[in-house]
Design an enzyme around this catalytic site. Structure first.
Site, mmCIF file in Angstrom:
data_model
loop_
_atom_site.group_PDB
_atom_site.id
_atom_site.type_symbol
_atom_site.label_atom_id
_atom_site.label_comp_id
_atom_site.label_asym_id
_atom_site.label_seq_id
_atom_site.Cartn_x
_atom_site.Cartn_y
_atom_site.Cartn_z
ATOM 1 N N SER A 32 140.177 44.705 -6.646
ATOM 2 C CA SER A 32 140.547 43.060 -7.318
ATOM 3 C C SER A 32 140.040 42.071 -6.453
ATOM 4 O O SER A 32 139.300 41.114 -7.067
ATOM 5 C CB SER A 32 142.017 43.118 -7.443
ATOM 6 N N HIS A 62 144.355 51.753 -9.004
ATOM 7 C CA HIS A 62 144.608 50.575 -7.980
ATOM 8 C C HIS A 62 146.110 49.763 -8.526
ATOM 9 O O HIS A 62 146.929 50.648 -8.296
ATOM 10 C CB HIS A 62 143.476 49.594 -8.442
ATOM 11 N N HIS A 83 145.095 56.560 0.357
ATOM 12 C CA HIS A 83 144.507 55.027 0.460
ATOM 13 C C HIS A 83 143.152 55.372 0.897
ATOM 14 O O HIS A 83 142.795 56.336 1.734
ATOM 15 C CB HIS A 83 145.588 54.143 1.298
ATOM 16 N N ARG A 101 153.602 47.670 4.002
ATOM 17 C CA ARG A 101 154.271 47.046 2.879
ATOM 18 C C ARG A 101 155.190 47.823 1.935
ATOM 19 O O ARG A 101 156.199 47.463 1.503
ATOM 20 C CB ARG A 101 152.915 46.767 1.817
ATOM 21 N N ASP A 137 152.489 50.652 -3.623
ATOM 22 C CA ASP A 137 153.095 50.908 -5.118
ATOM 23 C C ASP A 137 154.142 51.985 -5.015
ATOM 24 O O ASP A 137 154.868 51.941 -6.026
ATOM 25 C CB ASP A 137 152.062 51.343 -5.841
#
Ligand code: CMX
Length: 440
Positions: free
Chosen positions: A241, A271, A318, A327, A373
């Site tokens: 992105s 993604h 990743h 995160r 995520d």
């Protein structure tokens, strides 16, 4: 000019002079070499971009202008009585390169409030799409409809001096960020809440207002939105992105076009769409097992089934990170504080204990640990936000902060059109046969 715009311009002028100096003395220094495997396999590990807003360390995770997520949680301004950082403050940090005061963050809140009007044709354009359209398609369609408002496109058509590009790009970035919560909430209410819309509340912060317009008034959900919007904002420059926004912007496509392009990339399952895939995967597991509280053994079996079906385990792995994503950890901490007994959240934690050794045992997965995520959906479900197809829209609203701050820097630094060289396999074979460096 506005206060923040002045500060940004001063920082950009200083950075320009410094970079010019660095390039004059060191421009020919090599920062790496490229192997054939890298050219064929997703350019992993090639350092070929400059992105000022954040830097990803494979072991430690993301740092925004040098600050880790726990440091940001401590140092960024919060709403009175709140515990999570204001994303307005993070935007200031990424744009200006310094920690904001409370006044700076509040100033951004009021600027975004002032600039948040979305013209009606944007809503009509979204309304023209069938109701079963994916929310991310509605979202980028809405952003594209909003492109009529681009200052940069208008100034360019009039013949703006290239030294001034940064100025309307800055205004577009601020306008677009200000308007995104309204577009996102509109899509949510149109698709899932009978088209019954909620007007913005002029007294709320950016993320709080998003929660309000979606119909979530619970204060701890607003806190989650502040955390969510902060931690998803940026992940250095090479992810799909951020890189796409930067690449499209390098053709001087305006910020609306560039951001929409980037968000089409975020909508891919490898993604940003992974956040919906994780919850879909867990719901399907619950259904197949006939329980909402699966054991670790049951989860392990289900993971093996997923892998045997030739599918990835969503939320794990990743391209750069090699440890648990901070995160993920920040969201886990939020879960422990606000909903320690939630069954779905506990399932996410059990999945965390189960998946890494299985992925490791495959011997090919470079990072078996969870990414951002893996956790986000379960927290949203806790508050009743069960419509998982919407989750990537929330990621997109947050990602605007990083990619648009970066776009301001791209134009302020006068970065040129991006155009790396590619080769054909035919050319590679000729080179391997010693027929010269054909790509020179
Ligand atoms: N489950 C199963 N297999 C996985 C895997 C996972 N979660 N992660 C990687 N692998 C596999 C790859 O598919 C690849 O297999 P093949 O050689 O058969 O093609 C192999 O392991 C090596 O891949 P890698 O070098 O470890 O990972 P990449 O850098 O190529 O890809 C990523 C990174 C994120 C796309 C990948 O880990 C993945 O598909 N994860 C699941 C989807 C996901 O969670 N995406 C979200 C990432 C965060 C974000 O952008 O939002």
């Amino acid at each position: 000019m506005g206060i923040i715009k002045d500060r940004f311009k001063a920082k950009a002028d200083a950075a320009n002079a410094e970079i010019k100096d660095i390039l004059k003395t060191h421009g020919n220094k090599k920062i790496g070499e490229v192997t054939l495997a890298q050219a064929y396999q997703g350019m992993r590990g090639i350092t070929g971009l400059v992105t000022e807003t954040s830097l990803l360390d494979a072991q430690e995770g993301i740092r925004f202008r040098g600050y880790s997520i726990p440091e940001l949680q401590e140092k960024l301004p919060k709403v009175p009585g709140g515990g999570e950082p204001l994303p307005e403050g993070l935007f200031y940090l990424m744009l200006v390169g310094e920690l904001p005061t409370e006044e700076d963050a509040n100033h951004i809140t009021s600027v975004w409030q002032r600039r948040s009007h979305v013209p009606n044709h944007v809503f009509h354009t979204i309304d023209a799409l069938p109701i079963n359209t994916h929310p991310m398609t509605m979202f980028v369609t809405g952003v594209m409809a909003l492109q009529t408002e681009s200052n940069f496109a208008k100034e360019y058509a009039k013949g703006i001096n290239k030294k001034e590009y940064w100025n309307p790009v800055y205004d577009d970035a601020m306008d677009l960020i200000a308007r995104l919560p309204r577009i996102a909430a509109y899509i949510y209410r149109r698709k899932y809440k009978n088209n019954e819309h909620i007007q913005p509340n002029g007294l709320l912060d950016w993320a709080g207002n998003l929660a309000h317009m979606m119909g979530y008034e619970n204060e701890s959900f607003k806190e989650l939105m502040r955390l969510y919007m902060t931690i998803h904002a940026d992940h250095e420059g090479g992810n799909v992105s951020a890189h796409t926004t930067h690449l499209v912007g390098s053709a001087l496509s305006d910020p609306y076009l560039s951001y929409a392009a980037g968000m089409n990339g975020l909508a891919g399952p490898l993604h940003g769409l992974a956040n919906q895939e994780v919850i879909k995967w867990i719901f399907e597991m619950q259904e197949q097992l006939g329980t909402d509280d699966p054991t670790k053994e049951q989860i392990a079996d289900y993971v093996q089934k997923t892998l045997a079906g030739g599918k990835v385990v969503p939320g794990y792995g990743h391209a750069v990170l090699r440890k648990t994503d901070p995160r993920f950890t920040a969201q886990m901490e939020f879960g422990k504080k606000h909903m320690p007994d939630d069954k779905l959240v506990n399932t996410v934690w059990k999945v965390y204990e189960t998946v890494p050794p299985i992925l490791e045992s495959l011997g090919k997965v470079k990072n078996p640990w969870p990414n951002v995520d893996a956790h986000s959906g379960a927290l949203l479900v806790h508050y009743g936000l069960v419509e998982y197809e919407f989750y990537t829209v929330l990621f997109a609203v947050s990602r605007a902060l990083g990619v648009l701050a970066s776009l301001c820097w791209d134009r302020a630094l006068g970065l040129p059109i991006e155009r790396p060289k590619s080769v054909t396999t035919e050319a590679v074979k000729e080179w391997l046969e010693g027929k010269g460096e054909i790509w020179e």
